[in-house]
Scaffold this active site. Structure first.
Site, mmCIF file in Angstrom:
data_model
loop_
_atom_site.group_PDB
_atom_site.id
_atom_site.type_symbol
_atom_site.label_atom_id
_atom_site.label_comp_id
_atom_site.label_asym_id
_atom_site.label_seq_id
_atom_site.Cartn_x
_atom_site.Cartn_y
_atom_site.Cartn_z
ATOM 1 N N ASP A 98 51.184 -23.765 19.311
ATOM 2 C CA ASP A 98 50.602 -24.296 18.227
ATOM 3 C C ASP A 98 50.720 -23.287 17.006
ATOM 4 O O ASP A 98 50.263 -21.933 17.134
ATOM 5 C CB ASP A 98 49.020 -24.371 18.732
ATOM 6 C CG ASP A 98 47.993 -24.719 17.436
ATOM 7 O OD1 ASP A 98 48.519 -25.309 16.424
ATOM 8 O OD2 ASP A 98 46.860 -24.696 17.560
ATOM 9 N N MET A 136 36.636 -24.617 13.617
ATOM 10 C CA MET A 136 36.796 -23.243 13.062
ATOM 11 C C MET A 136 35.152 -22.895 12.462
ATOM 12 O O MET A 136 34.666 -23.524 11.954
ATOM 13 C CB MET A 136 37.859 -22.854 12.041
ATOM 14 C CG MET A 136 38.904 -23.374 12.455
ATOM 15 S SD MET A 136 40.336 -22.987 11.177
ATOM 16 C CE MET A 136 41.768 -23.777 11.605
ATOM 17 N N MET A 195 49.334 -19.418 20.428
ATOM 18 C CA MET A 195 49.206 -19.345 19.148
ATOM 19 C C MET A 195 50.490 -18.705 18.702
ATOM 20 O O MET A 195 50.845 -17.451 19.078
ATOM 21 C CB MET A 195 48.147 -18.625 18.719
ATOM 22 C CG MET A 195 46.714 -19.016 18.708
ATOM 23 S SD MET A 195 46.785 -20.924 18.310
ATOM 24 C CE MET A 195 47.024 -20.826 16.680
ATOM 25 N N HIS A 216 40.342 -27.520 20.033
ATOM 26 C CA HIS A 216 40.769 -26.203 19.972
ATOM 27 C C HIS A 216 39.701 -25.299 19.195
ATOM 28 O O HIS A 216 39.655 -25.347 18.039
ATOM 29 C CB HIS A 216 42.148 -25.799 19.296
ATOM 30 C CG HIS A 216 42.735 -24.586 18.910
ATOM 31 N ND1 HIS A 216 43.780 -24.158 18.075
ATOM 32 C CD2 HIS A 216 42.205 -23.443 19.745
ATOM 33 C CE1 HIS A 216 44.097 -22.846 18.118
ATOM 34 N NE2 HIS A 216 43.093 -22.474 19.043
ATOM 35 N N MET A 233 38.166 -22.365 17.640
ATOM 36 C CA MET A 233 38.361 -21.189 17.326
ATOM 37 C C MET A 233 37.017 -20.574 16.778
ATOM 38 O O MET A 233 36.630 -20.505 15.769
ATOM 39 C CB MET A 233 39.179 -21.165 16.158
ATOM 40 C CG MET A 233 40.704 -21.189 16.635
ATOM 41 S SD MET A 233 41.814 -21.896 15.280
ATOM 42 C CE MET A 233 41.682 -23.669 15.567
ATOM 43 N N HIS A 277 44.980 -33.155 18.328
ATOM 44 C CA HIS A 277 44.600 -31.692 18.273
ATOM 45 C C HIS A 277 43.437 -31.597 17.193
ATOM 46 O O HIS A 277 43.748 -31.933 16.087
ATOM 47 C CB HIS A 277 45.630 -30.847 18.063
ATOM 48 C CG HIS A 277 45.594 -29.298 18.150
ATOM 49 N ND1 HIS A 277 45.514 -28.801 19.441
ATOM 50 C CD2 HIS A 277 45.361 -28.572 17.374
ATOM 51 C CE1 HIS A 277 45.094 -27.727 19.114
ATOM 52 N NE2 HIS A 277 45.119 -27.371 18.128
ATOM 53 N N SER A 335 48.080 -32.053 14.793
ATOM 54 C CA SER A 335 46.900 -31.293 14.575
ATOM 55 C C SER A 335 46.103 -32.121 13.268
ATOM 56 O O SER A 335 46.752 -31.981 12.411
ATOM 57 C CB SER A 335 47.400 -29.709 14.037
ATOM 58 O OG SER A 335 46.090 -29.424 13.509
ATOM 59 N N ASP A 339 41.180 -28.919 15.588
ATOM 60 C CA ASP A 339 40.707 -27.515 15.176
ATOM 61 C C ASP A 339 39.431 -27.252 14.596
ATOM 62 O O ASP A 339 39.143 -27.610 13.618
ATOM 63 C CB ASP A 339 41.921 -26.995 14.195
ATOM 64 C CG ASP A 339 43.298 -27.125 14.676
ATOM 65 O OD1 ASP A 339 43.625 -26.187 15.645
ATOM 66 O OD2 ASP A 339 44.270 -27.666 14.257
HETATM 67 C C1 DX5 Z 1 45.804 -23.051 13.233
HETATM 68 C C2 DX5 Z 1 45.480 -24.198 14.063
HETATM 69 C C3 DX5 Z 1 46.678 -25.221 14.148
HETATM 70 C C4 DX5 Z 1 47.136 -25.631 12.853
HETATM 71 C C5 DX5 Z 1 48.636 -25.970 12.882
HETATM 72 O O1 DX5 Z 1 44.738 -22.149 13.264
HETATM 73 O O2 DX5 Z 1 45.225 -23.942 15.227
HETATM 74 O O3 DX5 Z 1 46.336 -26.140 14.969
HETATM 75 O O4 DX5 Z 1 46.630 -26.929 12.439
HETATM 76 O O5 DX5 Z 1 49.245 -26.210 11.750
HETATM 77 P P1 DX5 Z 1 50.981 -26.118 11.275
HETATM 78 O O6 DX5 Z 1 51.425 -26.979 12.508
HETATM 79 O O7 DX5 Z 1 50.873 -26.535 10.022
HETATM 80 O O8 DX5 Z 1 51.183 -24.338 11.663
HETATM 81 ZN ZN ZN Z 2 45.183 -25.614 16.944
#
Ligand code: DX5
Ligand code: ZN
Length: 215
Positions: free
Chosen positions: A174, A36, A136, A65, A67, A32, A7, A34
């Site tokens: 994840d 947001m 998740m 991903h 969100m 990956h 990630s 993320d």
């Molecule tokens: C959280 C993300 C993850 C995050 C995971 O909302 O979707 O992808 O980066 O981070 P770790 O591996 O540190 O839990």
């Molecule tokens: Zn993620």
């Protein structure tokens, strides 16, 4: 073989391009990303322009991903930015079936993600349409949280569903993935490990990835 998707949320954003190249050189299969929006989750990261900028630096599969609320509005932009796989949340507002359809119309693979507090049966209506389920194992929004073990049965539930329905379905996990929790998820049938803080904290990211590849 297990697919490892570091990630980039845990990367140093001041040199995101170099970090992406480092991840690729360490042997990662996917990166990956993320995304947001400050609405679906209480945090804001980056969007299509940043993804487009780093796309030029690497051939690695971009595992986005989202969100974000109402993801259908942004599928074109993320596809055009160079994402290979786009995952949306089953809890997000808006036309989620339409978003999945749009991802596939763009020629990309589509995923559906599920939050820890959501019952696994909420996935059922989406499973016939997707290539991947992202389970998740933390509350989305931030890296570095602790793994929620209660989510693990969702992995085997999805794998069972796929078997029963004669479908190929990748299951990704994840949140809070490290050496121990990865093993638990792989035992339950996970195909893809997403890991942020654990991998980026390692002195030797390549070694950790190689170990997961060997499992
Ligand atoms: C959280 C993300 C993850 C995050 C995971 O909302 O979707 O992808 O980066 O981070 P770790 O591996 O540190 O839990
Ligand atoms: Zn993620």
């Amino acid at each position: 073989m297990t697919i490892v998707s570091p990630s980039m949320l845990s990367a140093d954003f001041s040199k995101l391009g170099e970090e992406l190249v480092r991840v690729e050189k360490a042997g990662a299969d996917w990166a990956h990303l993320d995304v947001m929006d400050g609405a679906f989750v209480p945090n804001i990261t980056f969007g299509p322009p940043v993804i487009k900028a780093i796309r030029k630096l690497s051939e690695i599969t971009f595992d986005a991903h989202l969100m974000i609320e109402d993801p259908i509005r942004y599928i074109d932009a993320f596809a055009d930015a160079g994402c290979d796989l786009i995952t949306v949340h089953c809890e997000a507002h808006g036309d989620i079936h339409g978003a999945i359809r749009k991802i596939k119309e763009k020629g990309l693979r589509a995923g559906i993600s599920i939050n820890p507090e959501t019952d696994v049966t909420a996935l059922e209506e989406f499973l016939p349409e997707v290539n991947l389920v992202l389970v998740m194992t933390v509350h989305p929004g931030f890296g570095g949280q602790s793994f929620i073990a209660d989510c693990v049965p969702k992995i085997s539930w999805v794998k069972e569903w796929a078997k029963k329905n004669g479908r190929e379905m990748l299951v990704s996990v994840d949140g809070g993935i490290n050496a121990e929790t990865a093993e638990v998820c792989l035992k339950a049938g996970a195909d893809i490990l997403v890991a942020g803080s654990y991998l980026f904290k390692m002195q030797n990211m390549a070694l950790a990835i190689a170990q997961w590849h060997g499992v």
